[in-house]
Design an enzyme around this catalytic site. Structure first.
Site, short mmCIF file in Angstrom:
data_model
loop_
_atom_site.label_atom_id
_atom_site.label_comp_id
_atom_site.label_asym_id
_atom_site.label_seq_id
_atom_site.Cartn_x
_atom_site.Cartn_y
_atom_site.Cartn_z
N GLU A 43 0.83 -1.20 0.00
CA GLU A 43 0.00 0.00 0.00
C GLU A 43 0.87 1.27 0.00
O GLU A 43 1.82 1.38 0.76
CB GLU A 43 -0.90 0.00 1.24
CG GLU A 43 -1.87 1.16 1.31
CD GLU A 43 -2.71 1.15 2.58
OE1 GLU A 43 -3.76 1.79 2.58
OE2 GLU A 43 -2.30 0.50 3.57
N LYS A 116 -10.44 2.44 -1.98
CA LYS A 116 -10.57 1.85 -0.65
C LYS A 116 -11.87 2.28 0.02
O LYS A 116 -12.16 3.46 0.15
CB LYS A 116 -9.36 2.26 0.19
CG LYS A 116 -9.25 1.60 1.56
CD LYS A 116 -7.92 1.98 2.19
CE LYS A 116 -7.69 1.36 3.54
NZ LYS A 116 -6.34 1.69 4.07
N CYS A 153 -5.78 -2.88 2.51
CA CYS A 153 -5.46 -2.78 3.93
C CYS A 153 -6.68 -2.89 4.83
O CYS A 153 -7.18 -4.00 5.04
CB CYS A 153 -4.68 -1.50 4.20
SG CYS A 153 -3.77 -1.54 5.78
#
Length: 297
Positions: A43, A116, A153
């Site tokens: 990331e 995300k 993540c």
């Protein structure tokens, strides 16, 4: 038989953006030399993990997708090596900012983006200061070698995300990551918990999971994170079959017959016996006792 080799990578990052991109490209080259068809990078690898602090100056790191230097460098590499590359970057989209995953197909074509969805909002992981909540929904990319469900993540803690990507046809779930031992939580080590959460996604959905973390200690003004690597690949039963160490730049690879994985998943029947008529509670707000001190009253 349809064998695909996946690679997860990890490295430390500095404020030399060009050097970080060059190091990521070198990892892709080395992964391809090991036979990898799909390479997962960590990331936000273009810079250190700036979300340790809340500083408006860091918005300068964001770029539109069509001007991102990592994508510009890695698209021709994907073409040259005939590999799929998952690239995490800080995206500026008009007046909005996202933590975005780009999927470059083997051959160099940019297939699309995932933004995300779940944004952490607590000390040392101040991502809500920088990133809007993603607006793409959970994305599955049809690449040359397989169907990849791409998340980022904090998304990895949500079984709903993994299940949706699997229902949309993902054969592998990938998670570019930045996580480590947090100076604000001395004595707590999340590494095993982090891996087991995703191993559970692999087992309960009977898909491959590949997660790439970073390494190195990064210091912000208000704290620090000792990123613990541990990038890994799990098989469809949730077993770790490849894992990197905690400290070094590394590549870990694993090969799977995805046709055999699909047949095992079909025979288990877990998707045939789902009860969607009783899952409505999943969309309800959590009770106050499950909320933390940053939750809205």
């Amino acid at each position: 038989m349809r064998e695909v080799t996946f690679a997860v990578t990890q490295m430390a990052c500095t404020w030399d953006r060009a050097a970080n991109i060059a190091n990521a490209a070198d990892l892709v080259e080395k992964a391809a030399a090991k036979g990898a068809n799909v390479v997962v990078l960590q990331e936000l690898f273009e810079t250190p993990y700036f979300c340790i602090d809340t500083d408006k100056a860091h918005f300068a790191h964001a770029t539109p997708a069509d001007a991102n230097p990592a994508l510009e460098a890695l698209k021709p590499l994907a073409e040259k090596l005939d590999v799929v590359i998952a690239v995490s970057f800080f995206e500026k989209a008009g007046d909005r900012f996202f933590n975005t995953l780009a999927m470059i197909d083997a051959g160099g074509e940019l297939l699309g983006f995932y933004r995300k969805s779940h944004i952490p909002d607590f000390p040392n992981y101040e991502e809500a200061f920088y990133f809007d909540q993603g607006d793409t929904g959970f994305t599955v990319f049809d690449t040359k070698f397989c169907r990849i469900g791409g998340a980022v993540c904090w998304d990895q803690w949500f079984p709903e995300a993994a299940r949706i990507m699997t229902l949309r046809g993902a054969e592998v779930l990938i998670y570019p990551t930045a996580i480590g031992r947090d100076s604000n939580m001395p004595g707590y080590d999340s590494k095993q918990h982090w891996q087991q959460a995703m191993q559970g996604h692999a087992a309960s959905n009977m898909v491959i999971v590949a997660a790439s973390n970073r390494v190195g200690v990064e210091q912000g003004e208000g704290g620090s994170i000792a990123f613990y690597g541990g990038s890994f690949i799990a098989n469809q039963f949730g077993d770790k079959v490849a894992e990197a160490g905690e400290d070094d730049t590394e590549i870990a690879t694993a090969t799977f017959d995805l046709d055999a994985v699909a047949e095992m998943r079909r025979r288990w029947g877990m998707f045939r016996t789902r009860r969607t008529d009783i899952y409505g509670a999943l969309t309800e707000t959590a009770p106050p006792e499950l909320m933390d001190d940053r939750a809205a009253p």
